[in-house]
Scaffold this active site. Structure first.
Site, PDB file in Angstrom:
ATOM      1  CG  ASP A   1      17.973  19.777  -8.955  1.00  0.00           C
ATOM      2  OD1 ASP A   1      18.535  19.127  -8.038  1.00  0.00           O
ATOM      3  OD2 ASP A   1      18.354  20.079 -10.190  1.00  0.00           O
TER       4      ASP A   1
ATOM      5  CG  ASP B   1      12.071  20.421 -12.374  1.00  0.00           C
ATOM      6  OD1 ASP B   1      13.317  20.838 -13.171  1.00  0.00           O
ATOM      7  OD2 ASP B   1      11.784  20.610 -11.205  1.00  0.00           O
TER       8      ASP B   1
END
Length: 218
Positions: free
Chosen positions: A10, A8
């Site tokens: 953020d 991922d």
């Protein structure tokens, strides 16, 4: 056998999420409205639909989404003037390269947002594939981003492990058939994570090699 790692962005590679929470919280204070953390975290890893619905309910006729976003953007930009990776991230990317793993990114954010930070932090060259909201119809918690990443890497779901920091990301990875390691940030640390394969306080806690050993045994 694990052949790829998918990250991922953020909150995991760069903790933009704590800054976003502070930015929206400070923006709402201008309207004399509180923003509980439990309300904010509903959209982490996904989109801001639930967040702005909350703003609409709280503000009524004062609700102006463009104004709110503009104010929050300015505050967030000030807080992110000197971005840095979370602890252990660069070591994991280096180790993944040495172990000959394919490396991808699966993010609900736009591609220009992700590439901006990856270039600034000199991380872009590590990634074989960047899959963002621009590449799929549905963002997390739907599995589209991970399924697209798996397809791009030409591997099966069982040959990849996802690294996530949010409930939406965890659900997306598991639904896509990947194993998932949770590395929460200060904003997501108290979330009720379930069915993940491993949880770390940071990537500095354990080498990637050891993580893969544990995941493959699971």
């Amino acid at each position: 056998m694990i052949k790829a790692v998918i990250f991922d962005f953020d909150g995991l590679i760069v903790d933009t999420e704590t800054a976003w929470y502070d930015a929206f919280k400070e923006t709402m204070e201008l309207y004399h409205v509180e923003l509980p953390l439990e309300q904010f975290v509903k959209g982490i890893g996904s989109d801001d639909i639930a967040l702005f619905q909350y703003f609409k309910e709280q503000l009524g006729e004062r609700y102006n989404p463009e104004e709110i976003q503009s104010k929050a953007d300015r505050i967030h930009k000030d807080k992110m003037t000197s971005p840095h990776t979370r602890e252990g991230v660069r070591d994991y990317l280096e180790e993944a390269r040495k172990l000959n793993y394919k490396i991808a990114l699966a993010s609900s954010s736009p591609k220009d947002w992700v590439t901006h930070y990856l270039k600034e932090l000199q991380l872009l060259h590590y990634f074989d594939e960047l899959i963002t909201r621009d590449d799929v119809e549905n963002v997390k918690p739907e599995p589209d981003l991970y399924l697209k990443a798996i397809e791009a890497l030409n591997i099966s779901p069982k040959e990849a492990v996802a690294f996530e920091d949010s409930l939406n990301g965890l659900k997306a990875a598991l639904t896509a058939g990947l194993k998932c390691v949770i590395v929460p940030n200060p904003v997501t640390d108290a979330l009720p994570f379930e069915n993940h394969h491993l949880r770390l306080t940071s990537m500095a806690e354990m080498s990637l090699y050891r993580v893969i050993q544990l995941i493959d045994k699971d």
